[in-house]
Motif scaffolding. Structure first.
Motif, mmCIF file in Angstrom:
data_model
loop_
_atom_site.group_PDB
_atom_site.id
_atom_site.type_symbol
_atom_site.label_atom_id
_atom_site.label_comp_id
_atom_site.label_asym_id
_atom_site.label_seq_id
_atom_site.Cartn_x
_atom_site.Cartn_y
_atom_site.Cartn_z
ATOM 1 N N GLU A 1 -8.541 0.626 3.429
ATOM 2 C CA GLU A 1 -8.143 0.029 4.707
ATOM 3 C C GLU A 1 -8.993 0.569 5.858
ATOM 4 O O GLU A 1 -9.470 1.700 5.818
ATOM 5 C CB GLU A 1 -6.656 0.290 4.969
ATOM 6 N N GLU A 2 -9.158 -0.284 6.849
ATOM 7 C CA GLU A 2 -9.892 0.126 8.054
ATOM 8 C C GLU A 2 -9.105 -0.285 9.284
ATOM 9 O O GLU A 2 -8.373 -1.271 9.237
ATOM 10 C CB GLU A 2 -11.256 -0.573 8.113
ATOM 11 N N GLY A 3 -9.269 0.460 10.347
ATOM 12 C CA GLY A 3 -8.578 0.063 11.574
ATOM 13 C C GLY A 3 -8.617 1.156 12.621
ATOM 14 O O GLY A 3 -9.294 2.175 12.467
ATOM 15 N N ASP A 4 -7.842 0.928 13.688
ATOM 16 C CA ASP A 4 -7.780 1.895 14.785
ATOM 17 C C ASP A 4 -6.533 2.751 14.649
ATOM 18 O O ASP A 4 -5.452 2.239 14.335
ATOM 19 C CB ASP A 4 -7.723 1.160 16.133
ATOM 20 N N SER B 1 -5.366 -3.095 2.360
ATOM 21 C CA SER B 1 -5.510 -2.889 0.910
ATOM 22 C C SER B 1 -4.756 -3.987 0.168
ATOM 23 O O SER B 1 -3.687 -4.417 0.632
ATOM 24 C CB SER B 1 -4.908 -1.528 0.552
ATOM 25 N N PRO B 2 -5.279 -4.409 -1.002
ATOM 26 C CA PRO B 2 -4.505 -5.384 -1.798
ATOM 27 C C PRO B 2 -3.178 -4.777 -2.267
ATOM 28 O O PRO B 2 -2.274 -5.489 -2.680
ATOM 29 C CB PRO B 2 -5.422 -5.696 -2.989
ATOM 30 N N GLY B 3 -3.062 -3.453 -2.172
ATOM 31 C CA GLY B 3 -1.813 -2.793 -2.575
ATOM 32 C C GLY B 3 -0.748 -2.822 -1.495
ATOM 33 O O GLY B 3 0.403 -2.471 -1.742
ATOM 34 N N ARG B 4 -1.128 -3.234 -0.277
ATOM 35 C CA ARG B 4 -0.138 -3.207 0.818
ATOM 36 C C ARG B 4 0.856 -4.350 0.657
ATOM 37 O O ARG B 4 0.473 -5.487 0.429
ATOM 38 C CB ARG B 4 -0.853 -3.327 2.173
ATOM 39 N N TYR C 1 3.508 0.269 -0.291
ATOM 40 C CA TYR C 1 2.434 0.287 -1.276
ATOM 41 C C TYR C 1 3.019 -0.256 -2.571
ATOM 42 O O TYR C 1 4.048 0.265 -3.050
ATOM 43 C CB TYR C 1 2.002 1.747 -1.463
ATOM 44 N N ASP C 2 2.391 -1.257 -3.135
ATOM 45 C CA ASP C 2 2.900 -1.875 -4.356
ATOM 46 C C ASP C 2 3.194 -0.802 -5.416
ATOM 47 O O ASP C 2 2.461 0.179 -5.540
ATOM 48 C CB ASP C 2 1.835 -2.858 -4.872
ATOM 49 N N TYR C 3 4.269 -1.017 -6.182
ATOM 50 C CA TYR C 3 4.721 0.032 -7.097
ATOM 51 C C TYR C 3 3.650 0.418 -8.124
ATOM 52 O O TYR C 3 3.506 1.592 -8.479
ATOM 53 C CB TYR C 3 6.028 -0.401 -7.774
#
Ligand code: SAH
Length: 457
Positions: A42-45, A67-70, A89-91
Protein backbone atom coordinates in the motif's frame (compact mmCIF):
# COMPACT_ATOMS: atom_id res chain seq x y z
CA UNK A 1 17.74 19.43 7.01
CA UNK A 2 15.71 18.53 10.07
CA UNK A 3 12.18 17.39 9.18
CA UNK A 4 9.13 18.81 10.81
CA UNK A 5 7.03 15.95 12.12
CA UNK A 6 4.28 18.14 13.51
CA UNK A 7 0.79 16.62 13.50
CA UNK A 8 -0.24 18.39 10.34
CA UNK A 9 2.61 17.49 8.03
CA UNK A 10 1.77 14.71 5.61
CA UNK A 11 4.39 12.17 4.68
CA UNK A 12 4.04 10.01 1.60
CA UNK A 13 5.02 6.39 2.35
CA UNK A 14 5.07 2.91 0.84
CA UNK A 15 4.32 -0.03 3.08
CA UNK A 16 6.92 -2.76 2.60
CA UNK A 17 6.23 -5.22 5.42
CA UNK A 18 4.35 -5.90 8.64
CA UNK A 19 6.20 -5.50 11.91
CA UNK A 20 6.27 -8.00 14.75
CA UNK A 21 3.35 -6.06 16.29
CA UNK A 22 1.37 -6.24 13.03
CA UNK A 23 1.88 -2.57 12.10
CA UNK A 24 2.72 -1.58 8.54
CA UNK A 25 6.45 -0.93 8.08
CA UNK A 26 6.32 2.14 5.86
CA UNK A 27 9.16 3.91 4.11
CA UNK A 28 9.75 7.42 2.88
CA UNK A 29 13.33 7.44 1.57
CA UNK A 30 15.41 6.36 4.53
CA UNK A 31 12.72 7.21 7.08
CA UNK A 32 10.71 4.36 8.54
CA UNK A 33 7.28 4.73 10.14
CA UNK A 34 5.16 2.09 11.82
CA UNK A 35 1.56 2.56 10.74
CA UNK A 36 -1.30 0.48 12.18
CA UNK A 37 -3.80 -0.71 9.59
CA UNK A 38 -1.48 -0.22 6.62
CA UNK A 39 -0.54 -3.35 4.69
CA UNK A 40 2.36 -4.38 2.43
CA UNK A 41 2.01 -3.03 -1.13
CA UNK A 42 0.00 0.00 0.00
CA UNK A 43 0.99 3.59 -0.61
CA UNK A 44 -0.38 6.83 0.70
CA UNK A 45 -0.07 9.80 3.03
CA UNK A 46 0.33 9.46 6.76
CA UNK A 47 0.61 11.93 9.60
CA UNK A 48 3.21 11.56 12.29
CA UNK A 49 1.52 10.35 15.47
CA UNK A 50 4.21 9.82 18.11
CA UNK A 51 7.75 8.54 18.64
CA UNK A 52 8.71 5.84 21.12
CA UNK A 53 12.09 4.22 21.81
CA UNK A 54 13.57 5.80 18.70
CA UNK A 55 10.80 4.53 16.38
CA UNK A 56 8.29 6.76 14.64
CA UNK A 57 4.61 5.90 14.44
CA UNK A 58 2.11 7.32 11.98
CA UNK A 59 -1.60 7.30 11.18
CA UNK A 60 -3.10 6.83 7.74
CA UNK A 61 -4.37 10.10 6.24
CA UNK A 62 -5.14 8.92 2.69
CA UNK A 63 -4.38 5.77 0.73
CA UNK A 64 -3.44 6.01 -2.98
CA UNK A 65 -2.84 2.33 -3.52
CA UNK A 66 -4.46 -0.48 -1.53
CA UNK A 67 -3.49 -4.09 -0.95
CA UNK A 68 -5.62 -6.85 -2.51
CA UNK A 69 -5.77 -8.16 1.07
CA UNK A 70 -7.63 -5.10 2.34
CA UNK A 71 -11.28 -5.76 3.15
CA UNK A 72 -14.14 -3.89 4.77
CA UNK A 73 -13.95 -4.79 8.47
CA UNK A 74 -17.07 -5.86 10.35
CA UNK A 75 -16.06 -3.74 13.32
CA UNK A 76 -16.30 -0.01 12.75
CA UNK A 77 -13.88 0.89 15.53
CA UNK A 78 -11.22 -1.73 14.85
CA UNK A 79 -8.65 0.94 13.95
CA UNK A 80 -9.22 3.18 16.96
CA UNK A 81 -9.59 0.32 19.44
CA UNK A 82 -6.45 -1.36 18.10
CA UNK A 83 -7.34 -4.73 19.60
CA UNK A 84 -7.85 -6.33 16.22
CA UNK A 85 -6.65 -3.97 13.52
CA UNK A 86 -6.23 -7.07 11.33
CA UNK A 87 -9.99 -7.16 10.73
CA UNK A 88 -9.18 -5.00 7.70
CA UNK A 89 -6.94 -7.72 6.33
CA UNK A 90 -8.41 -10.76 4.60
CA UNK A 91 -8.17 -13.83 6.83
CA UNK A 92 -5.98 -15.79 4.39
CA UNK A 93 -3.51 -12.88 4.43
CA UNK A 94 -3.56 -12.86 8.23
CA UNK A 95 -2.66 -16.54 8.31
CA UNK A 96 0.15 -16.07 5.79
CA UNK A 97 1.52 -13.19 7.91
CA UNK A 98 1.50 -15.37 11.03
CA UNK A 99 3.36 -18.23 9.33
CA UNK A 100 5.97 -15.75 8.09
CA UNK A 101 6.22 -14.07 11.48
CA UNK A 102 7.13 -17.38 13.14
CA UNK A 103 9.67 -18.15 10.42
CA UNK A 104 11.22 -14.68 10.73
CA UNK A 105 11.60 -14.90 14.50
CA UNK A 106 13.51 -18.16 14.16
CA UNK A 107 15.76 -16.54 11.56
CA UNK A 108 16.28 -13.31 13.51
CA UNK A 109 16.59 -14.59 17.05
CA UNK A 110 17.66 -18.24 16.76
CA UNK A 111 19.60 -17.79 13.47
CA UNK A 112 17.75 -20.89 12.31
CA UNK A 113 16.16 -21.52 8.93
CA UNK A 114 12.87 -23.21 9.64
CA UNK A 115 9.97 -24.01 7.43
CA UNK A 116 6.84 -23.83 9.57
CA UNK A 117 3.69 -25.61 8.45
CA UNK A 118 1.08 -23.10 7.29
CA UNK A 119 -0.73 -21.48 10.21
CA UNK A 120 -3.97 -23.36 10.97
CA UNK A 121 -6.97 -21.06 11.01
CA UNK A 122 -10.64 -20.99 12.01
CA UNK A 123 -13.53 -21.73 9.71
CA UNK A 124 -15.48 -18.82 11.18
CA UNK A 125 -13.01 -16.47 12.87
CA UNK A 126 -15.54 -14.35 14.80
CA UNK A 127 -17.08 -14.38 18.29
CA UNK A 128 -14.50 -16.90 19.45
CA UNK A 129 -13.20 -15.42 22.72
CA UNK A 130 -14.49 -17.07 25.88
CA UNK A 131 -12.83 -14.56 28.21
CA UNK A 132 -13.72 -10.91 28.17
CA UNK A 133 -12.36 -8.28 30.52
CA UNK A 134 -13.30 -4.65 30.30
CA UNK A 135 -12.62 -1.54 32.35
CA UNK A 136 -15.52 0.82 33.03
CA UNK A 137 -15.90 4.57 32.77
CA UNK A 138 -18.72 7.12 33.11
CA UNK A 139 -19.65 9.86 30.67
CA UNK A 140 -20.77 13.34 31.71
CA UNK A 141 -24.42 12.33 31.58
CA UNK A 142 -23.78 9.69 34.21
CA UNK A 143 -23.98 6.74 31.79
CA UNK A 144 -21.54 3.90 32.30
CA UNK A 145 -19.51 2.67 29.36
CA UNK A 146 -16.93 -0.06 28.95
CA UNK A 147 -14.33 -0.86 26.36
CA UNK A 148 -10.68 -1.53 25.74
CA UNK A 149 -7.68 0.55 26.61
CA UNK A 150 -6.30 2.32 23.56
CA UNK A 151 -2.92 0.79 22.80
CA UNK A 152 -0.19 2.01 25.13
CA UNK A 153 -2.61 4.15 27.20
CA UNK A 154 -5.27 3.82 29.86
CA UNK A 155 -7.82 5.72 27.79
CA UNK A 156 -10.95 3.58 27.37
CA UNK A 157 -12.23 3.26 23.80
CA UNK A 158 -15.95 2.51 24.31
CA UNK A 159 -16.98 -0.73 22.62
CA UNK A 160 -20.58 -1.55 21.87
CA UNK A 161 -20.27 -4.82 19.95
CA UNK A 162 -17.00 -6.72 19.85
CA UNK A 163 -16.85 -9.15 16.96
CA UNK A 164 -14.33 -11.51 18.48
CA UNK A 165 -16.03 -12.05 21.83
CA UNK A 166 -18.67 -14.61 22.76
CA UNK A 167 -21.97 -12.95 21.89
CA UNK A 168 -23.38 -13.47 25.40
CA UNK A 169 -20.86 -10.96 26.76
CA UNK A 170 -22.59 -8.00 25.10
CA UNK A 171 -25.91 -8.75 26.79
CA UNK A 172 -24.18 -8.93 30.18
CA UNK A 173 -22.13 -5.77 29.69
CA UNK A 174 -25.22 -3.87 28.49
CA UNK A 175 -27.10 -5.03 31.60
CA UNK A 176 -24.24 -3.97 33.90
CA UNK A 177 -24.11 -0.55 32.23
CA UNK A 178 -27.85 -0.12 32.72
CA UNK A 179 -27.98 -1.46 36.28
CA UNK A 180 -24.79 0.33 37.21
CA UNK A 181 -26.48 3.64 36.55
CA UNK A 182 -29.59 2.84 38.61
CA UNK A 183 -27.53 1.36 41.46
CA UNK A 184 -25.23 4.42 41.32
CA UNK A 185 -22.14 2.32 40.80
CA UNK A 186 -19.05 4.47 40.33
CA UNK A 187 -16.35 3.24 38.00
CA UNK A 188 -12.89 3.21 39.57
CA UNK A 189 -10.77 6.22 38.65
CA UNK A 190 -7.17 5.09 38.44
CA UNK A 191 -5.59 8.52 38.55
CA UNK A 192 -7.62 9.62 41.57
CA UNK A 193 -7.54 6.23 43.33
CA UNK A 194 -11.28 6.28 44.06
CA UNK A 195 -14.51 4.78 42.78
CA UNK A 196 -15.73 1.19 42.91
CA UNK A 197 -16.02 -0.93 39.75
CA UNK A 198 -12.63 -1.59 38.17
CA UNK A 199 -13.26 -4.30 35.60
CA UNK A 200 -15.85 -6.84 34.61
CA UNK A 201 -14.49 -10.22 33.61
CA UNK A 202 -16.75 -12.68 31.83
CA UNK A 203 -15.95 -16.31 31.13
CA UNK A 204 -18.18 -18.41 28.94
CA UNK A 205 -18.22 -22.12 28.33
CA UNK A 206 -18.37 -23.24 24.72
CA UNK A 207 -19.77 -26.69 25.35
CA UNK A 208 -21.92 -26.17 28.42
CA UNK A 209 -24.44 -23.45 28.97
CA UNK A 210 -22.41 -21.81 31.72
CA UNK A 211 -21.30 -18.21 32.18
CA UNK A 212 -19.20 -16.61 34.93
CA UNK A 213 -19.25 -12.90 35.74
CA UNK A 214 -16.51 -11.45 37.94
CA UNK A 215 -17.06 -7.93 39.26
CA UNK A 216 -13.62 -6.58 40.11
CA UNK A 217 -14.07 -3.87 42.72
CA UNK A 218 -11.69 -1.40 44.33
CA UNK A 219 -13.33 -1.78 47.73
CA UNK A 220 -14.72 -4.73 49.58
CA UNK A 221 -17.94 -3.01 50.71
CA UNK A 222 -20.48 -3.47 47.92
CA UNK A 223 -23.63 -1.44 48.63
CA UNK A 224 -26.86 -3.25 47.60
CA UNK A 225 -24.77 -6.25 46.65
CA UNK A 226 -27.55 -8.83 46.79
CA UNK A 227 -30.07 -6.67 44.96
CA UNK A 228 -27.56 -5.86 42.24
CA UNK A 229 -26.79 -9.55 41.68
CA UNK A 230 -30.51 -10.43 41.72
CA UNK A 231 -31.23 -7.73 39.13
CA UNK A 232 -28.30 -8.90 36.98
CA UNK A 233 -29.51 -12.51 36.99
CA UNK A 234 -33.00 -11.32 36.13
CA UNK A 235 -31.64 -9.45 33.09
CA UNK A 236 -29.31 -12.32 32.10
CA UNK A 237 -30.74 -15.61 33.39
CA UNK A 238 -28.04 -17.55 31.53
CA UNK A 239 -25.37 -16.38 34.02
CA UNK A 240 -24.52 -19.36 36.21
CA UNK A 241 -22.11 -17.78 38.70
CA UNK A 242 -21.18 -14.28 39.92
CA UNK A 243 -18.02 -13.48 41.87
CA UNK A 244 -16.79 -10.28 43.50
CA UNK A 245 -13.04 -9.93 43.32
CA UNK A 246 -11.48 -7.16 45.39
CA UNK A 247 -8.42 -5.41 44.02
CA UNK A 248 -7.36 -2.40 46.12
CA UNK A 249 -3.86 -2.22 44.73
CA UNK A 250 -2.63 0.47 42.35
CA UNK A 251 -1.63 -1.93 39.65
CA UNK A 252 -2.26 -2.99 36.07
CA UNK A 253 -3.01 -6.54 37.21
CA UNK A 254 -6.75 -7.01 36.85
CA UNK A 255 -7.59 -9.50 39.59
CA UNK A 256 -6.90 -9.03 43.30
CA UNK A 257 -6.30 -11.74 45.90
CA UNK A 258 -9.63 -11.79 47.71
CA UNK A 259 -12.79 -13.10 46.13
CA UNK A 260 -16.31 -13.78 47.29
CA UNK A 261 -18.83 -15.95 45.46
CA UNK A 262 -22.08 -13.98 45.19
CA UNK A 263 -24.09 -16.46 43.15
CA UNK A 264 -23.72 -20.04 41.89
CA UNK A 265 -20.78 -22.40 42.42
CA UNK A 266 -17.89 -19.96 41.78
CA UNK A 267 -16.64 -21.82 38.70
CA UNK A 268 -17.81 -22.85 35.23
CA UNK A 269 -17.20 -26.09 33.36
CA UNK A 270 -16.13 -26.58 29.77
CA UNK A 271 -15.22 -29.59 27.66
CA UNK A 272 -11.96 -29.93 25.73
CA UNK A 273 -11.00 -33.03 23.73
CA UNK A 274 -13.85 -34.92 25.45
CA UNK A 275 -12.71 -34.05 28.99
CA UNK A 276 -14.62 -31.77 31.39
CA UNK A 277 -12.76 -28.94 33.07
CA UNK A 278 -13.78 -26.79 36.01
CA UNK A 279 -12.45 -23.27 35.61
CA UNK A 280 -12.31 -20.70 38.41
CA UNK A 281 -11.82 -16.95 38.03
CA UNK A 282 -8.05 -16.94 38.58
CA UNK A 283 -7.13 -20.03 36.58
CA UNK A 284 -5.62 -19.72 33.16
CA UNK A 285 -7.77 -21.19 30.41
CA UNK A 286 -7.10 -20.80 26.69
CA UNK A 287 -9.31 -18.05 25.23
CA UNK A 288 -10.28 -19.74 21.97
CA UNK A 289 -11.94 -23.06 22.79
CA UNK A 290 -12.26 -24.18 19.16
CA UNK A 291 -8.61 -23.68 18.27
CA UNK A 292 -7.44 -25.01 21.64
CA UNK A 293 -8.60 -28.45 20.56
CA UNK A 294 -6.59 -28.10 17.35
CA UNK A 295 -3.59 -26.86 19.34
CA UNK A 296 -3.71 -29.75 21.80
CA UNK A 297 -4.20 -32.31 19.03
CA UNK A 298 -1.09 -30.97 17.30
CA UNK A 299 0.87 -30.92 20.57
CA UNK A 300 -0.10 -34.50 21.45
CA UNK A 301 0.56 -35.71 17.91
CA UNK A 302 4.03 -34.12 18.09
CA UNK A 303 4.75 -35.95 21.37
CA UNK A 304 4.36 -39.40 19.72
CA UNK A 305 3.23 -40.84 23.03
CA UNK A 306 3.40 -44.52 23.92
CA UNK A 307 1.79 -46.34 26.83
CA UNK A 308 5.23 -46.62 28.51
CA UNK A 309 5.95 -42.89 28.50
CA UNK A 310 6.36 -40.75 31.59
CA UNK A 311 5.25 -37.24 30.71
CA UNK A 312 6.01 -33.94 32.41
CA UNK A 313 3.53 -31.09 31.77
CA UNK A 314 5.15 -27.80 32.79
CA UNK A 315 3.13 -24.57 33.18
CA UNK A 316 0.06 -26.77 33.24
CA UNK A 317 -2.74 -24.30 34.16
CA UNK A 318 -5.78 -26.39 35.11
CA UNK A 319 -4.06 -29.47 33.72
CA UNK A 320 -5.57 -29.47 30.25
CA UNK A 321 -2.62 -30.68 28.15
CA UNK A 322 -1.59 -33.33 30.69
CA UNK A 323 -5.14 -34.63 31.04
CA UNK A 324 -5.53 -34.88 27.26
CA UNK A 325 -2.20 -36.77 27.11
CA UNK A 326 -2.90 -39.04 30.10
CA UNK A 327 -4.89 -41.67 28.22
CA UNK A 328 -2.03 -42.24 25.77
CA UNK A 329 0.83 -42.60 28.26
CA UNK A 330 1.78 -44.28 31.53
CA UNK A 331 2.00 -41.32 33.90
CA UNK A 332 1.79 -37.52 33.86
CA UNK A 333 3.45 -35.13 36.33
CA UNK A 334 2.20 -31.54 36.12
CA UNK A 335 3.47 -28.30 37.63
CA UNK A 336 1.78 -24.91 37.83
CA UNK A 337 2.42 -21.85 40.00
CA UNK A 338 -1.16 -20.57 40.57
CA UNK A 339 -2.68 -22.49 43.46
CA UNK A 340 -6.32 -22.02 42.33
CA UNK A 341 -5.42 -23.58 38.97
CA UNK A 342 -3.77 -26.57 40.71
CA UNK A 343 -6.88 -27.06 42.87
CA UNK A 344 -9.04 -26.94 39.71
CA UNK A 345 -6.69 -29.44 38.06
CA UNK A 346 -6.94 -31.93 40.92
CA UNK A 347 -10.74 -31.68 40.92
CA UNK A 348 -10.75 -32.12 37.14
CA UNK A 349 -8.68 -35.29 37.29
CA UNK A 350 -10.92 -36.77 39.96
CA UNK A 351 -14.09 -35.80 38.15
CA UNK A 352 -12.89 -37.32 34.87
CA UNK A 353 -11.49 -40.38 36.67
CA UNK A 354 -8.00 -39.80 35.32
CA UNK A 355 -5.77 -41.44 37.92
CA UNK A 356 -2.35 -41.50 36.27
CA UNK A 357 -1.74 -37.76 36.71
CA UNK A 358 -0.42 -35.74 39.66
CA UNK A 359 -0.32 -31.97 40.11
CA UNK A 360 2.23 -29.89 41.98
CA UNK A 361 1.99 -26.21 42.84
CA UNK A 362 5.49 -24.83 42.32
CA UNK A 363 7.68 -22.68 40.14
CA UNK A 364 8.34 -24.74 37.02
CA UNK A 365 12.10 -23.97 37.05
CA UNK A 366 12.56 -24.92 40.72
CA UNK A 367 10.56 -28.11 40.15
CA UNK A 368 12.55 -28.98 37.02
CA UNK A 369 15.90 -28.43 38.80
CA UNK A 370 14.70 -30.72 41.57
CA UNK A 371 13.67 -33.43 39.12
CA UNK A 372 17.01 -33.20 37.29
CA UNK A 373 18.93 -33.39 40.61
CA UNK A 374 16.99 -36.50 41.52
CA UNK A 375 17.73 -37.92 38.05
CA UNK A 376 14.06 -38.60 37.58
CA UNK A 377 13.23 -40.42 34.38
CA UNK A 378 10.95 -38.52 31.98
CA UNK A 379 10.30 -39.41 28.33
CA UNK A 380 8.34 -36.40 27.12
CA UNK A 381 8.12 -32.80 28.34
CA UNK A 382 5.28 -30.51 27.34
CA UNK A 383 6.07 -26.91 28.15
CA UNK A 384 3.63 -24.04 27.72
CA UNK A 385 5.15 -21.01 29.46
CA UNK A 386 3.66 -17.51 29.53
CA UNK A 387 4.70 -14.95 26.94
CA UNK A 388 8.12 -14.28 28.48
CA UNK A 389 9.12 -17.90 27.83
CA UNK A 390 11.17 -20.13 30.10
CA UNK A 391 14.30 -19.20 31.99
CA UNK A 392 17.81 -20.58 31.80
CA UNK A 393 17.37 -22.61 35.00
CA UNK A 394 14.43 -24.44 33.47
CA UNK A 395 16.20 -25.00 30.16
CA UNK A 396 19.48 -26.17 31.77
CA UNK A 397 17.58 -28.59 33.99
CA UNK A 398 15.60 -29.79 30.97
CA UNK A 399 18.87 -30.61 29.19
CA UNK A 400 20.09 -32.50 32.26
CA UNK A 401 16.81 -34.39 32.50
CA UNK A 402 17.18 -35.28 28.80
CA UNK A 403 13.68 -36.42 27.85
CA UNK A 404 13.56 -37.94 24.35
CA UNK A 405 10.98 -35.43 23.16
CA UNK A 406 10.07 -31.87 24.07
CA UNK A 407 6.87 -30.24 22.83
CA UNK A 408 7.02 -26.48 23.32
CA UNK A 409 3.67 -24.68 23.09
CA UNK A 410 4.24 -20.95 22.86
CA UNK A 411 2.20 -17.79 22.58
CA UNK A 412 5.20 -15.68 21.60
CA UNK A 413 7.40 -16.78 18.69
CA UNK A 414 10.29 -14.52 19.77
CA UNK A 415 10.76 -16.18 23.17
CA UNK A 416 10.08 -19.57 21.56
CA UNK A 417 12.91 -18.96 19.07
CA UNK A 418 15.22 -17.80 21.89
CA UNK A 419 14.53 -20.89 24.01
CA UNK A 420 14.74 -23.32 21.07
CA UNK A 421 18.13 -21.80 20.14
CA UNK A 422 19.27 -22.45 23.70
CA UNK A 423 18.07 -26.05 23.61
CA UNK A 424 19.60 -26.59 20.19
CA UNK A 425 22.88 -27.89 21.64
CA UNK A 426 20.99 -31.02 22.75
CA UNK A 427 17.72 -30.93 20.83
CA UNK A 428 16.95 -31.00 17.13
CA UNK A 429 13.95 -28.98 16.01
CA UNK A 430 11.66 -31.42 14.18
CA UNK A 431 8.62 -29.33 13.29
CA UNK A 432 6.99 -25.98 13.83
CA UNK A 433 3.22 -25.58 13.60
CA UNK A 434 1.63 -22.13 14.03
CA UNK A 435 -2.02 -22.17 15.15
CA UNK A 436 -4.30 -19.14 14.93
CA UNK A 437 -5.72 -18.89 18.43
CA UNK A 438 -6.29 -15.15 18.10
CA UNK A 439 -7.82 -14.24 14.71
CA UNK A 440 -7.75 -10.54 13.78
CA UNK A 441 -4.96 -9.84 16.25
CA UNK A 442 -1.25 -10.09 15.51
CA UNK A 443 -0.76 -12.84 18.10
CA UNK A 444 0.07 -16.38 17.11
CA UNK A 445 0.39 -19.64 19.02
CA UNK A 446 3.02 -22.19 17.96
CA UNK A 447 3.72 -25.85 18.66
CA UNK A 448 7.42 -26.69 18.25
CA UNK A 449 8.51 -30.29 18.50
CA UNK A 450 12.08 -31.15 19.51
CA UNK A 451 13.95 -34.45 19.72
CA UNK A 452 17.01 -35.36 21.72
CA UNK A 453 20.00 -35.45 19.36
CA UNK A 454 21.84 -38.27 21.11
CA UNK A 455 19.81 -40.74 23.03
CA UNK A 456 21.74 -42.27 25.92
CA UNK A 457 19.51 -45.30 26.21
N1 SAH B 1 -0.88 -25.33 29.60
C1 SAH B 1 -1.99 -24.56 30.11
C2 SAH B 1 -1.59 -23.19 30.63
C3 SAH B 1 -0.69 -22.36 29.76
S1 SAH B 1 -0.55 -20.65 30.19
C4 SAH B 1 -3.07 -24.45 29.07
O1 SAH B 1 -2.90 -24.81 27.91
O2 SAH B 1 -4.18 -24.02 29.43
C5 SAH B 1 0.87 -20.60 31.18
C6 SAH B 1 0.65 -21.06 32.60
O3 SAH B 1 1.92 -20.95 33.27
C7 SAH B 1 -0.33 -20.26 33.43
O4 SAH B 1 -1.28 -21.12 34.00
C8 SAH B 1 0.54 -19.60 34.51
O5 SAH B 1 -0.13 -19.46 35.74
C9 SAH B 1 1.68 -20.58 34.61
N2 SAH B 1 2.97 -20.06 35.12
C10 SAH B 1 3.49 -18.82 34.96
N3 SAH B 1 4.71 -18.75 35.50
C11 SAH B 1 4.98 -19.98 36.02
C12 SAH B 1 6.10 -20.52 36.72
N4 SAH B 1 7.18 -19.79 36.97
N5 SAH B 1 6.03 -21.81 37.10
C13 SAH B 1 4.94 -22.57 36.85
N6 SAH B 1 3.85 -22.10 36.18
C14 SAH B 1 3.86 -20.82 35.78
Amino acid sequence: MKKDYSKTSLVHVSCVDLSYEGKGVCKNGKDVYFVPGMFPGEEGDIVFDYARNGSKFGKIAKLDKTSPGRIQPRCKICSSCGGCAFQQYDYSYQLAYKTKKVQEQFKKIAKMDVNPFPCLGMENPYFYRNKIQMPFGKDNRGNLYCGFYKEGTHVIVPVDTCYIEDERAKTILDAIKKLGKSFKIEPYKEDEGRGFLRHVLIRTSKHKEQVMVVLVTYKDVFPSRNNFVKALIKECPFITTVIQNVNSRHTNVILGEFERVLYGPGFIEDVLCGISFKISAKSFYQVNPIMTETLYQKAIEAAKLTKEDIVFDAYSGIGTIGMCAAKSCKQVISVEIVKEAVLDARKNAKFNQVDNISFYCDDASAFMVNMANKKQHVDVVFMDPPRKGSDQRFLDALCRLSPDRVVYVSCDPSTLARDVAYLNKKYRLESVQPVDMFPHTMHVETVASLELKQKAR
